[in-house]
Design a protein around this motif. Structure first.
Motif, PDB file in Angstrom:
ATOM      1  N   SER A 100     -32.128   7.858  46.356  1.00  0.00           N
ATOM      2  CA  SER A 100     -33.575   7.887  46.560  1.00  0.00           C
ATOM      3  C   SER A 100     -34.263   7.700  45.216  1.00  0.00           C
ATOM      4  O   SER A 100     -33.905   8.338  44.229  1.00  0.00           O
ATOM      5  CB  SER A 100     -33.989   9.226  47.186  1.00  0.00           C
ATOM      6  OG  SER A 100     -35.388   9.279  47.363  1.00  0.00           O
ATOM      7  N   ARG A 101     -35.245   6.813  45.181  1.00  0.00           N
ATOM      8  CA  ARG A 101     -36.039   6.576  43.967  1.00  0.00           C
ATOM      9  C   ARG A 101     -37.497   6.382  44.371  1.00  0.00           C
ATOM     10  O   ARG A 101     -37.787   5.846  45.438  1.00  0.00           O
ATOM     11  CB  ARG A 101     -35.572   5.325  43.217  1.00  0.00           C
ATOM     12  CG  ARG A 101     -34.192   5.417  42.611  1.00  0.00           C
ATOM     13  CD  ARG A 101     -34.166   6.267  41.361  1.00  0.00           C
ATOM     14  NE  ARG A 101     -32.830   6.329  40.801  1.00  0.00           N
ATOM     15  CZ  ARG A 101     -32.376   5.531  39.860  1.00  0.00           C
ATOM     16  NH1 ARG A 101     -33.150   4.576  39.379  1.00  0.00           N
ATOM     17  NH2 ARG A 101     -31.159   5.655  39.393  1.00  0.00           N
ATOM     18  N   ARG A 102     -38.393   6.774  43.484  1.00  0.00           N
ATOM     19  CA  ARG A 102     -39.818   6.518  43.669  1.00  0.00           C
ATOM     20  C   ARG A 102     -40.381   5.948  42.377  1.00  0.00           C
ATOM     21  O   ARG A 102     -40.151   6.495  41.298  1.00  0.00           O
ATOM     22  CB  ARG A 102     -40.568   7.807  44.030  1.00  0.00           C
ATOM     23  CG  ARG A 102     -40.309   8.298  45.445  1.00  0.00           C
ATOM     24  CD  ARG A 102     -40.964   9.644  45.670  1.00  0.00           C
ATOM     25  NE  ARG A 102     -42.392   9.588  45.417  1.00  0.00           N
ATOM     26  CZ  ARG A 102     -43.135  10.636  45.064  1.00  0.00           C
ATOM     27  NH1 ARG A 102     -42.572  11.818  44.895  1.00  0.00           N
ATOM     28  NH2 ARG A 102     -44.423  10.506  44.878  1.00  0.00           N
ATOM     29  N   TRP A 103     -41.089   4.842  42.510  1.00  0.00           N
ATOM     30  CA  TRP A 103     -41.766   4.230  41.371  1.00  0.00           C
ATOM     31  C   TRP A 103     -43.263   4.451  41.539  1.00  0.00           C
ATOM     32  O   TRP A 103     -43.839   4.103  42.584  1.00  0.00           O
ATOM     33  CB  TRP A 103     -41.481   2.733  41.312  1.00  0.00           C
ATOM     34  CG  TRP A 103     -40.086   2.407  40.899  1.00  0.00           C
ATOM     35  CD1 TRP A 103     -39.618   2.197  39.634  1.00  0.00           C
ATOM     36  CD2 TRP A 103     -38.956   2.225  41.759  1.00  0.00           C
ATOM     37  NE1 TRP A 103     -38.283   1.909  39.645  1.00  0.00           N
ATOM     38  CE2 TRP A 103     -37.840   1.917  40.946  1.00  0.00           C
ATOM     39  CE3 TRP A 103     -38.768   2.301  43.154  1.00  0.00           C
ATOM     40  CZ2 TRP A 103     -36.576   1.685  41.464  1.00  0.00           C
ATOM     41  CZ3 TRP A 103     -37.507   2.071  43.673  1.00  0.00           C
ATOM     42  CH2 TRP A 103     -36.430   1.766  42.837  1.00  0.00           C
ATOM     43  N   LEU A 137     -28.381   0.430  41.321  1.00  0.00           N
ATOM     44  CA  LEU A 137     -27.003   0.529  41.812  1.00  0.00           C
ATOM     45  C   LEU A 137     -26.084   1.073  40.721  1.00  0.00           C
ATOM     46  O   LEU A 137     -25.323   2.026  40.946  1.00  0.00           O
ATOM     47  CB  LEU A 137     -26.536  -0.843  42.286  1.00  0.00           C
ATOM     48  CG  LEU A 137     -25.119  -0.983  42.877  1.00  0.00           C
ATOM     49  CD1 LEU A 137     -25.019  -2.232  43.741  1.00  0.00           C
ATOM     50  CD2 LEU A 137     -24.029  -1.040  41.799  1.00  0.00           C
ATOM     51  N   THR A 138     -26.135   0.465  39.536  1.00  0.00           N
ATOM     52  CA  THR A 138     -25.233   0.858  38.452  1.00  0.00           C
ATOM     53  C   THR A 138     -25.483   2.288  38.000  1.00  0.00           C
ATOM     54  O   THR A 138     -24.547   3.072  37.793  1.00  0.00           O
ATOM     55  CB  THR A 138     -25.387  -0.105  37.261  1.00  0.00           C
ATOM     56  OG1 THR A 138     -25.177  -1.452  37.709  1.00  0.00           O
ATOM     57  CG2 THR A 138     -24.393   0.211  36.169  1.00  0.00           C
ATOM     58  N   GLU A 139     -26.750   2.664  37.848  1.00  0.00           N
ATOM     59  CA  GLU A 139     -27.083   4.025  37.427  1.00  0.00           C
ATOM     60  C   GLU A 139     -26.635   5.046  38.472  1.00  0.00           C
ATOM     61  O   GLU A 139     -26.102   6.111  38.132  1.00  0.00           O
ATOM     62  CB  GLU A 139     -28.585   4.150  37.189  1.00  0.00           C
ATOM     63  CG  GLU A 139     -29.083   3.397  35.970  1.00  0.00           C
ATOM     64  CD  GLU A 139     -30.590   3.476  35.820  1.00  0.00           C
ATOM     65  OE1 GLU A 139     -31.246   4.027  36.736  1.00  0.00           O
ATOM     66  OE2 GLU A 139     -31.112   2.992  34.802  1.00  0.00           O
ATOM     67  N   SER A 140     -26.855   4.737  39.743  1.00  0.00           N
ATOM     68  CA  SER A 140     -26.473   5.660  40.812  1.00  0.00           C
ATOM     69  C   SER A 140     -24.963   5.822  40.878  1.00  0.00           C
ATOM     70  O   SER A 140     -24.449   6.925  41.109  1.00  0.00           O
ATOM     71  CB  SER A 140     -27.009   5.156  42.154  1.00  0.00           C
ATOM     72  OG  SER A 140     -28.424   5.038  42.129  1.00  0.00           O
TER      73      SER A 140
END
Length: 198
Positions: A100-103, A137-140
């Motif tokens: 989950s991310r919010r910008w 994707l990579t960070e997660s």
């Protein structure tokens, strides 16, 4: 709407899948599914220090929140190979992780001397002109990796390994204050000898 951008800068992510915010619909959700190629998986694995990475899939949606903010909800699946922390044998792990991310456009920035209270929500990020799903994707994946991968039956004990001619470090040596304790005892012994010599 998406563009795959090559890694042209030294600090650019090794895997990118960029969406231009101006191109995203604010009235309907934007679905995505990323499945990196074998070459892209190798680049990600090299970047994260993994012996191997396979079967990666990142699927989810981007939805507008108001007129200026965006929310991502996705599922990350990957099969990773790591070195066992005990034996260095390969350990294969299947990862299934919700993401989950919010910008937000108006994320407060903390400057020197300011006392702005930052939000506790670690999924919040500053919104720019682009959203890079490949970087997410990579960070997660990096956050989801097992910290101490071990093969079945491998246990840490007091047996230690060292290069020829080098004394292995024991558990006692590794204690944070082992060195200080030894120094204290050494100084105490010297002090006693000085007193005897007076």
């Amino acid at each position: 709407m998406s563009t795959d951008t090559p890694n042209t800068g030294q600090d650019a992510p090794v895997y990118q899948h960029v969406l231009r915010v101006a191109d995203l619909s604010t009235s309907a959700e934007t679905s995505f599914e990323l499945i990196p190629t074998a070459a892209e998986c190798k680049a990600i694995a090299d970047d994260l220090g993994l012996p191997a990475l396979r079967k990666v899939r990142f699927k989810g949606t981007l939805v507008a929140r108001g007129k200026r903010d965006w929310q991502l909800k996705a599922q990350l699946g990957a099969t990773v190979v790591q070195d066992c922390v005990v034996t260095l044998d390969p350990v294969t792990t299947r990862i299934e992780e919700p993401v989950s991310r919010r910008w937000v456009r108006d994320l407060p920035e903390l400057e020197a001397g300011d006392e702005i209270e930052m939000p506790d929500d670690e999924t919040l990020e500053q919104l720019g002109p682009e959203i890079d799903l490949g970087e997410v994707l990579t960070e997660s994946l990096a956050l989801a990796l097992p910290l101490f991968p071990r093969v079945d039956g491998a246990e840490l004990d007091q047996r230690n390994f060292a290069a020829p001619g080098v004394a292995p470090m024991s558990d006692e040596d590794a204690r944070p204050f082992a060195g200080l304790s030894a120094l204290r005892d050494q100084l105490a012994g010297k002090s006693d000898s000085d007193d005897d010599g007076k």
